[in-house]
Design a protein around this motif. Sequence first.
Motif, PDB file in Angstrom:
ATOM      1  N   PRO A  69       0.839  -1.199   0.000  1.00  7.41           N
ATOM      2  CA  PRO A  69       0.000   0.000   0.000  1.00  7.41           C
ATOM      3  C   PRO A  69       0.877   1.254   0.000  1.00  7.41           C
ATOM      4  CG  PRO A  69      -0.655  -1.535   1.736  1.00  7.41           C
ATOM      5  CD  PRO A  69       0.654  -2.013   1.201  1.00  7.41           C
ATOM      6  N   PRO A  70       0.368   2.381  -0.468  1.00  9.24           N
ATOM      7  CA  PRO A  70       1.142   3.629  -0.415  1.00  9.24           C
ATOM      8  C   PRO A  70       1.418   4.037   1.024  1.00  9.24           C
ATOM      9  CG  PRO A  70      -1.135   4.066  -1.035  1.00  9.24           C
ATOM     10  CD  PRO A  70      -0.966   2.576  -1.057  1.00  9.24           C
ATOM     11  N   THR A  71       2.503   4.762   1.215  1.00  8.57           N
ATOM     12  CA  THR A  71       2.907   5.160   2.563  1.00  8.57           C
ATOM     13  C   THR A  71       3.059   6.669   2.673  1.00  8.57           C
ATOM     14  OG1 THR A  71       5.267   4.945   2.049  1.00  8.57           O
ATOM     15  CG2 THR A  71       4.155   2.999   2.916  1.00  8.57           C
ATOM     16  N   ASN A  72       2.958   7.142   3.889  1.00  9.85           N
ATOM     17  CA  ASN A  72       3.226   8.533   4.229  1.00  9.85           C
ATOM     18  C   ASN A  72       4.266   8.514   5.340  1.00  9.85           C
ATOM     19  OD1 ASN A  72       2.873  11.404   4.356  1.00  9.85           O
ATOM     20  ND2 ASN A  72       1.625  11.118   6.181  1.00  9.85           N
ATOM     21  N   VAL A  73       5.454   9.056   5.057  1.00  9.80           N
ATOM     22  CA  VAL A  73       6.561   9.000   6.010  1.00  9.80           C
ATOM     23  C   VAL A  73       6.765  10.387   6.617  1.00  9.80           C
ATOM     24  CG1 VAL A  73       8.971   8.378   6.390  1.00  9.80           C
ATOM     25  CG2 VAL A  73       7.636   7.185   4.635  1.00  9.80           C
ATOM     26  N   ILE A  74       6.618  10.481   7.926  1.00  2.30           N
ATOM     27  CA  ILE A  74       6.720  11.748   8.649  1.00  2.30           C
ATOM     28  C   ILE A  74       8.033  11.771   9.405  1.00  2.30           C
ATOM     29  CG2 ILE A  74       5.629  13.248  10.364  1.00  2.30           C
ATOM     30  CD1 ILE A  74       3.057  11.479   9.863  1.00  2.30           C
ATOM     31  N   ASN A  75       8.904  12.707   9.062  1.00  3.56           N
ATOM     32  CA  ASN A  75      10.198  12.827   9.720  1.00  3.56           C
ATOM     33  C   ASN A  75      10.070  13.838  10.855  1.00  3.56           C
ATOM     34  OD1 ASN A  75      12.837  13.319  10.555  1.00  3.56           O
ATOM     35  ND2 ASN A  75      13.666  13.122   8.491  1.00  3.56           N
ATOM     36  N   SER A  76      10.176  13.373  12.094  1.00  7.40           N
ATOM     37  CA  SER A  76      10.109  14.249  13.258  1.00  7.40           C
ATOM     38  C   SER A  76      11.399  14.174  14.062  1.00  7.40           C
ATOM     39  CB  SER A  76       8.910  13.879  14.151  1.00  7.40           C
ATOM     40  OG  SER A  76       8.688  14.882  15.125  1.00  7.40           O
ATOM     41  N   GLY A  77      12.532  14.146  13.345  1.00  6.95           N
ATOM     42  CA  GLY A  77      13.820  14.220  14.016  1.00  6.95           C
ATOM     43  C   GLY A  77      14.152  15.666  14.353  1.00  6.95           C
ATOM     44  N   LEU A  78      15.022  15.867  15.326  1.00  8.33           N
ATOM     45  CA  LEU A  78      15.417  17.225  15.722  1.00  8.33           C
ATOM     46  C   LEU A  78      16.857  17.224  16.229  1.00  8.33           C
ATOM     47  CD1 LEU A  78      14.513  20.164  16.085  1.00  8.33           C
ATOM     48  CD2 LEU A  78      13.805  19.582  18.398  1.00  8.33           C
ATOM     49  N   SER A  79      17.638  18.146  15.702  1.00  2.99           N
ATOM     50  CA  SER A  79      19.045  18.237  16.066  1.00  2.99           C
ATOM     51  C   SER A  79      19.234  18.448  17.562  1.00  2.99           C
ATOM     52  CB  SER A  79      19.701  19.401  15.312  1.00  2.99           C
ATOM     53  OG  SER A  79      19.698  19.171  13.924  1.00  2.99           O
ATOM     54  N   GLY A  80      20.199  17.759  18.118  1.00  3.22           N
ATOM     55  CA  GLY A  80      20.556  17.929  19.520  1.00  3.22           C
ATOM     56  C   GLY A  80      19.635  17.245  20.506  1.00  3.22           C
ATOM     57  N   GLU A  81      18.642  16.536  20.011  1.00  2.00           N
ATOM     58  CA  GLU A  81      17.619  16.019  20.914  1.00  2.00           C
ATOM     59  C   GLU A  81      18.040  14.734  21.612  1.00  2.00           C
ATOM     60  OE1 GLU A  81      13.139  16.680  20.645  1.00  2.00           O
ATOM     61  OE2 GLU A  81      13.497  14.873  19.464  1.00  2.00           O
ATOM     62  N   THR A  82      17.622  14.639  22.867  1.00  2.00           N
ATOM     63  CA  THR A  82      17.674  13.413  23.648  1.00  2.00           C
ATOM     64  C   THR A  82      16.228  12.978  23.896  1.00  2.00           C
ATOM     65  OG1 THR A  82      17.554  14.577  25.774  1.00  2.00           O
ATOM     66  CG2 THR A  82      19.753  14.237  24.835  1.00  2.00           C
ATOM     67  N   ILE A  83      16.045  11.766  24.359  1.00  2.00           N
ATOM     68  CA  ILE A  83      14.692  11.325  24.707  1.00  2.00           C
ATOM     69  C   ILE A  83      14.112  12.213  25.812  1.00  2.00           C
ATOM     70  CG2 ILE A  83      13.341   9.467  25.742  1.00  2.00           C
ATOM     71  CD1 ILE A  83      15.101   7.473  24.295  1.00  2.00           C
ATOM     72  N   ARG A  84      14.964  12.549  26.787  1.00  2.00           N
ATOM     73  CA  ARG A  84      14.490  13.390  27.890  1.00  2.00           C
ATOM     74  C   ARG A  84      14.002  14.746  27.378  1.00  2.00           C
ATOM     75  NH1 ARG A  84      12.722  11.225  31.424  1.00  2.00           N
ATOM     76  NH2 ARG A  84      10.965  12.591  31.065  1.00  2.00           N
ATOM     77  N   ARG A  85      14.759  15.318  26.454  1.00  2.00           N
ATOM     78  CA  ARG A  85      14.375  16.621  25.903  1.00  2.00           C
ATOM     79  C   ARG A  85      13.107  16.513  25.074  1.00  2.00           C
ATOM     80  NH1 ARG A  85      18.021  20.221  21.669  1.00  2.00           N
ATOM     81  NH2 ARG A  85      16.382  21.676  21.074  1.00  2.00           N
ATOM     82  N   LEU A  86      12.975  15.447  24.307  1.00  2.00           N
ATOM     83  CA  LEU A  86      11.759  15.235  23.518  1.00  2.00           C
ATOM     84  C   LEU A  86      10.531  15.274  24.408  1.00  2.00           C
ATOM     85  CD1 LEU A  86      10.171  14.250  20.954  1.00  2.00           C
ATOM     86  CD2 LEU A  86      10.682  11.925  21.729  1.00  2.00           C
ATOM     87  N   ILE A  87      10.609  14.629  25.554  1.00  2.00           N
ATOM     88  CA  ILE A  87       9.461  14.546  26.466  1.00  2.00           C
ATOM     89  C   ILE A  87       9.283  15.839  27.246  1.00  2.00           C
ATOM     90  CG2 ILE A  87       8.538  13.352  28.483  1.00  2.00           C
ATOM     91  CD1 ILE A  87      10.012  10.821  27.470  1.00  2.00           C
ATOM     92  N   ASP A  88      10.365  16.312  27.868  1.00  2.00           N
ATOM     93  CA  ASP A  88      10.252  17.445  28.791  1.00  2.00           C
ATOM     94  C   ASP A  88       9.995  18.767  28.083  1.00  2.00           C
ATOM     95  OD1 ASP A  88      10.694  15.631  30.782  1.00  2.00           O
ATOM     96  OD2 ASP A  88      12.764  16.257  31.206  1.00  2.00           O
ATOM     97  N   SER A  89      10.419  18.895  26.838  1.00  2.00           N
ATOM     98  CA  SER A  89      10.214  20.149  26.100  1.00  2.00           C
ATOM     99  C   SER A  89       8.769  20.335  25.662  1.00  2.00           C
ATOM    100  CB  SER A  89      11.107  20.175  24.860  1.00  2.00           C
ATOM    101  OG  SER A  89      10.683  19.190  23.923  1.00  2.00           O
TER     102      SER A  89
END
Length: 275
Positions: A69-89
């Motif tokens: 099936p066709p796909t939709n790819v969403i890139n949600s990477g961010l420079s300098g990020e840690t898992i902690r920062r992803l959550i806490d920010s």
Amino acid sequence: MSRCITKVILAVLLLALTFTAPAENDGKIQILLLGDSTTEAKFPKLLAPQEPQFEDVIRILLAAEGDLPPTNVINSGLSGETIRRLIDSGRYEKQASKLPGLDYIFIRYGINDQAKIPDFEINFPQHFHELLAKLRRDHPHAMLIPMTVIPFADEEKSAKINGLIRQVAEEEKLTLFDIYPRYAEELKRGPDMLNYRRYPLDKIPEKLRELAKPYVTEGKDPAVVVLDNRLDAHFGNLPGWYHDRHPNLAGYHVIADETAKFLAPVIRAKAHEGK
């Protein structure tokens, strides 16, 4: 308006679209990429916006399989990020938690975590488990796919990071996507063929700056950035010229190719289960 400023504006627009675009629920398989700068692909988007980017290549390769099936790819990477920062920010809540209809979520962290998080060997797995719990809560039907990091640091540091990721995957009973071996194998063709060059402008010899001028990214600390080896002949002897290990377009093609090879049979098997 200068060429450099125009590129920066285009990059900002592209990144804004990348981070905020909602998943399209139009019958396409929804794939989310979470990670740091090695997922984000900031400079390839900035310097070669007309070329297929990391997320585009994954989509194109999956489509080339012919029976998926066709796909939709969403890139949600961010420079300098840690898992902690992803959550806490709050970025997770704003940009990932409410995306509708996600089917597959790739999680690739560890490089910044290893450098920034105290008691890394204890806290990083805990942060990873916390993120996975949130993803399970918000996207109960999605397949969660922890990924190893690419060969960014030395082998010992990479092995430590990837060992902890493997441990988390086993504890969570999740399938690990190990990107490290393929990327490392490709690097045997040339240790610097998959990374771009980013170098402070003030360290370029004054008499050669005219050669570097077309490749300068403006800002607080102007730098020369090129996606390939075109300036190696002039600056390859400068200390630290090859220091930056972020993927260039070739590097992202490797990651995308391996991602598509990993995901295609998974999608195919799931499609057969639904019949």
